[in-house]
Every structure is written in structure tokens, then in C-alpha cells.
Enzyme design. Structure first.
Site, PDB file in Angstrom:
ATOM      1  N   LYS A 283       0.828  -1.199   0.000  1.00 49.53           N
ATOM      2  CA  LYS A 283       0.000   0.000   0.000  1.00 49.53           C
ATOM      3  C   LYS A 283       0.866   1.255   0.000  1.00 49.53           C
ATOM      4  O   LYS A 283       2.010   1.232   0.483  1.00 49.53           O
ATOM      5  CB  LYS A 283      -0.880   0.039   1.262  1.00 49.53           C
ATOM      6  CG  LYS A 283      -1.944  -1.007   1.363  1.00 49.53           C
ATOM      7  CD  LYS A 283      -2.698  -0.833   2.678  1.00 49.53           C
ATOM      8  CE  LYS A 283      -3.765  -1.902   2.856  1.00 49.53           C
ATOM      9  NZ  LYS A 283      -4.888  -1.710   1.940  1.00 49.53           N
ATOM     10  N   ARG A 357     -10.599 -11.320   1.825  1.00 49.70           N
ATOM     11  CA  ARG A 357     -11.505 -12.342   1.303  1.00 49.70           C
ATOM     12  C   ARG A 357     -10.839 -13.722   1.285  1.00 49.70           C
ATOM     13  O   ARG A 357     -11.522 -14.746   1.323  1.00 49.70           O
ATOM     14  CB  ARG A 357     -12.005 -11.932  -0.074  1.00 49.70           C
ATOM     15  CG  ARG A 357     -10.959 -11.922  -1.175  1.00 49.70           C
ATOM     16  CD  ARG A 357     -11.375 -11.086  -2.374  1.00 49.70           C
ATOM     17  NE  ARG A 357     -11.303  -9.649  -2.097  1.00 49.70           N
ATOM     18  CZ  ARG A 357     -11.556  -8.699  -2.984  1.00 49.70           C
ATOM     19  NH1 ARG A 357     -11.889  -9.031  -4.221  1.00 49.70           N
ATOM     20  NH2 ARG A 357     -11.479  -7.428  -2.664  1.00 49.70           N
TER      21      ARG A 357
END
Length: 504
Positions: A283, A357
Site C-alpha cells: 500500500k 476475502r
């Protein structure tokens, strides 16, 4: 100042009284007493009950309005210092009620909570309203009276000095007790989410689960890295393999008194990424600043399970915390890797920063295969796309069952945690196709990132009734305002409790 227990946040002692207000004030020590009364929007700022109560306690309601011109905006406060000896209170707090809808009353409670922090005694006069409104007023008072804990001097300290005692006039003791318990559940989730990631890792979360489980009468099972490997939890292992602290999964079990084989069984699954660097697809620096709260889903599930006994939830509830730290190292999982989840489904990794996920898939597949639930709900700070779509005030809900979606949305409205129904678009599923595995976990070719994430998760729940709450937007707050403190909000905790309380 005593050290703060993150699992038992500092709150005032709350009690409900029938009144009348004059008798409550006469029975109270006036040394540091704050009286809180609400001011309505409209032609007459006082409802009849409040006017009568103020008059009976020796106040002139019309003079108060003329002299102080209090704002009626929900949550706005006007603090009036009362000269010693003139009244039996030291401070009169006038709080705006807006239209006195439950959402306005929750904000009013929060404003009152902030304005009376540190007071020895607070007497809160509830306006005329229904049970949801009375509960909302109390919930707001607990949430507004609290501030995020601080690490200082080698221990956790309360972020604000809360009031010593709050007496709510005109609210039944049971309503007060249950509202406080729901609000404290939110605060537990916030404390866990706000804990810095140099303290908090999967093992730390597992220890908190054991402690809170012991206090709350829950069955607790923890899978360490070896157990995850033996069980085939390849998603958790892949996401956690780049970290010096290994992944874990925690199972929490609540069974109500008198439960039998016919008692419905709910499974709650929470994303528990204790820090998210993005992995090898790292990130930007600014994007990492809030990533200590990326385990909010697991914190919420843990806090909700711990409240079930006190609130008398009548269904069996199992909580699964999917815990890992997504870090950058020579052993980190890579784009293009193929991961084998619990149960055998394989996933091609399309983006290492879409790790939530991946860990949820293992937990959902385990729930479907081993726990035989009637319904499964997962909650996660999952996608930036959800935040872009709905900003900070509400969260998407996806469901395979319309009735389940409606139940959750109704519970959210009651709790002041709004859900908005999003579709599981069948045409978008083909964007998740993989040439080398059963499925790819991202679908960049179609956009709709929150939808494709939900479609991916649906692959792991079989034919179960299932709902997915993507709380990436409302799960964090940048300010200490309204019912929220800065940092993790615990959004979804009160919603899930309200839903569970209504199941039979």
C-alpha cells in the site's frame, strides 16, 4: 488513574428511575450534579413531560429558553452554570433533540455524554418517546461519554474521565441495562480495533478471545499455524506466511439455556487482519496509517459473542475469527500464486492487497462443511470500493436470502447502523474466472469491486443462507464526533446484537 481493561471499558454506572424529577434530585448529592434535559425542534422546545418536570424541580422553563437560547439541533449542547445554593444542581445541560426520532435521540445522548464527562453524578431526563428512542438515548450517552483509550506510562489509560453515575429519569431499568450492554459491546470492539499493531497480532487476539470467552461463558478453540496446516486452511496460511507472527483461527461458541437440536444456529465470521501492509503489492504509506483497524470484523464478532449471555440471546451462535498479518518479506505470498482453501477450492491470487476475502474464504468453507449452520453472516472492512460507493455513514449488505437482508437492515435501522442492499450480479461472476485455478479472487475487468468480492465469498458458503457486511466505510472514523470516537467505530456490533435478540 487506574489502568484500563480493554475488554471491560470504563463507563459510568447507569440506572433507570421512574421519577418524578424533583424526588430524584432531592435524593441526590448536589455537590457535582449535572442535570440534562432535551430541547425539541418546533414551536415549543419543551415536551409536556419535560416542562412539568422542570417546573416541579424549581426551574422556569420559559426563562431558560429566553436567557440561554439553546440550539435544538440533535446533539448540540448548551451548558448553564447554576449558582451554588440556587438549585440542587451545579450544571444544567440543554441538549438538542431535533425531531426526537431515535437517530436524533442517539446523537442527543452522545452530546450529553461528552458534555458531562468527569461529573460525579448526572441526572438525564428522558423525553416522551418509545422504547427504541429511550434505548437510543442511553446508547448515545454511553458512546459519547467514552473516548479512545491511550497507552501511556506503561499501561492503558481511559481516554476521558467518564461520569461516575448516570440516573436516567423516565426509562425502565431493563431498557437502560440492555442499552448499556449493547453500547459496551461496541466499545470493546473499538478498543480491540484501536490497539496498535506492534502490540496486537493474531496470537494477541487469540488471547483476548480466551480471556473474554472465559468471562462470558463461551467455548473457545484456537487453531495455531500447525493446526491450520493440518486442517488445510491454505488461505489463512498464505496471507500470514510473510509475517513473523503466524496466523490463527478462533472458534467461539454460545449456547442458550434450554437449547436443543431444534434451536437455530447462527455463524458469525469476522475478518481479522491485525495489520495490512498490502503484502508484496504494498500500500502507499498513507494507506497503511489506519490498517491497525483492519481486524475490526473479528473484534466485532468477539464482542458480540461475549454479550449474548447477558442479553439472553435465544439462538446458538458460533463466532469464527480469521486472524493473520499481511506483511512484506521473502516468504510472502505472491500475485499469481494458487492457494488451496479449506475443503479444496483453489484460488489464483490476483492482488496480495485483497487478502481479507482469502482468509474469510477458509472460515466460510469451514462453517459450511463442519458447523451445519442455519445462517452465516460475515463482517469485514473489505473493500475501498464500498467506501467509495457509500462513504462513511452506511455499509453494503449482500445476501442470498431477501428475508435475511430485510432482517439485518431492520436491525441496523434500530441500532443506528444503516445497511444498504447491494446486488450479487450474476454477470460479474465470469470476471472471477481463472485459467489455472477454480477461481480468481479479484475481477478488475468489470469494476464494482465490492460486488465481485462478495461474489467470491459466496463461492464458499454452499447453499447456506448467507449475508456479507462490507464495513470498510463506516468501520473507521477520522473524528471524535457524534456517537463515534476517532479510530475504529465498532460499526455492526449493535446491529448484529439487535438481530440476534430478535431471533427465536
Amino acid at each position: 488513574m487506574p489502568s484500563e481493561d480493554l475488554l471491560a471499558p470504563s463507563v459510568a454506572t447507569w440506572t433507570g428511575r421512574d421519577g418524578p424529577l424533583a424526588d430524584v434530585l432531592a435524593d441526590s448529592d448536589p455537590t457535582d450534579l449535572a442535570l440534562v434535559v432535551g430541547v425539541l425542534a418546533g414551536d415549543d422546545p419543551w415536551d409536556e413531560r419535560t416542562r412539568e418536570a422542570l417546573t416541579g424541580a424549581g426551574f422556569d422553563p420559559d426563562e431558560i429558553l429566553e436567557t440561554h437560547e439553546p440550539s435544538t439541533k440533535a446533539g448540540a449542547t448548551t451548558v448553564v452554570r447554576v449558582p451554588r445554593g440556587q438549585q440542587s444542581v451545579r450544571v444544567l445541560v440543554l441538549v438538542g433533540l431535533g425531531d426526537a426520532a431515535p437517530g436524533d435521540l442517539r446523537l442527543a445522548g452522545a452530546g450529553a455524554g461528552r458534555a458531562t464527562r468527569g461529573r460525579a453524578l448526572v441526572v438525564l431526563l428522558a423525553p416522551s418517546c418509545d422504547e427504541p428512542g429511550r434505548a437510543a438515548l442511553v446508547e448515545g450517552g454511553v458512546l459519547g461519554g467514552w473516548a479512545p483509550s491511550r497507552w501511556t506510562g506503561g499501561s492503558w489509560q481511559p481516554g476521558a474521565e467518564v461520569a461516575g453515575e448516570v440516573v436516567v429519569v423516565g426509562v425502565e431499568p431493563d431498557v437502560v441495562e440492555r442499552a448499556v450492554r449493547r453500547a459496551v459491546t461496541t466499545l470493546v470492539a473499538r478498543n480491540l480495533a484501536n490497539t496498535p499493531s506492534n502490540i496486537k497480532n493474531p496470537g494477541w487476539m487469540a488471547r483476548q478471545a480466551r480471556t473474554l470467552g472465559s468471562r462470558s461463558g463461551l467455548d473457545v478453540t484456537v487453531w495455531n499455524r500447525a493446526a491450520l496446516a493440518a486442517g488445510g486452511f491454505g488461505g489463512l496460511l498464505a496471507v500470514g506466511q510473510g509475517s513473523a507472527t503466524p496466523p490463527a483461527m478462533v472458534q467461539l461458541g454460545y449456547t442458550p439455556v434450554g437449547a436443543d437440536d431444534a434451536t437455530p444456529h447462527v455463524v458469525l465470521v469476522g475478518k481479522g487482519i491485525t495489520f495490512d501492509s498490502g503484502g508484496l503489492q504494498v500500500k502507499p504509506a498513507d494507506g497503511m496509517l489506519a490498517m491497525k483497524t483492519d481486524m475490526s470484523g473479528s473484534a466485532i464478532v468477539l464482542a458480540v459473542l461475549a454479550a449474548c449471555r447477558d442479553l439472553g440471546v435465544q439462538v446458538r451462535v458460533t463466532g469464527l475469527l480469521a486472524l493473520a498479518e499481511n506483511m512484506v518479506s521473502g516468504s510472502a505470498y505472491r500475485p499469481g500464486d494458487v492457494v488451496t482453501h479449506y475443503g479444496g477450492t483453489t484460488t489464483e491470487i490476483g492482488n496480495t492487497d485483497a487478502e481479507g476475502r482469502i482468509v474469510l474464504a477458509d472460515a466460510l468453507a469451514y462453517a459450511d462443511a463442519e458447523l451445519d449452520p442455519d445462517v452465516v453472516v460475515d463482517i469485514a472492512t473489505l473493500t475501498g470500493a464500498a467506501r467509495v460507493a457509500l462513504a462513511r455513514t452506511m455499509a453494503p449488505v449482500y445476501a442470498t436470502d431477501d428475508e435475511l437482508s430485510s432482517q439485518l437492515r431492520a436491525a441496523g435501522e434500530t441500532a443506528g447502523e444503516t445497511l444498504w442492499p447491494f446486488p450479487l450480479v450474476p454477470a460479474y461472476r465470469r470476471a472471477l474466472e481463472s485459467d489455472v485455478a477454480d477461481i480468481n479472487h479479484i475481477g478488475p475487468s468489470v469494476g464494482g469491486g465490492s460486488i465481485t468480492a462478495a461474489l467470491f465469498l459466496r463461492e464458499f458458503v454452499g447453499e447456506r443462507r448467507w449475508a456479507h457486511l462490507d464495513i470498510a466505510g463506516p468501520g473507521r472514523s477520522d473524528v471524535d464526533s457524534g456517537v463515534h470516537g476517532k479510530g475504529g467505530t465498532g460499526f455492526g456490533a449493535r446491529l448484529l446484537l439487535r438481530w440476534l435478540e430478535g431471533l427465536r
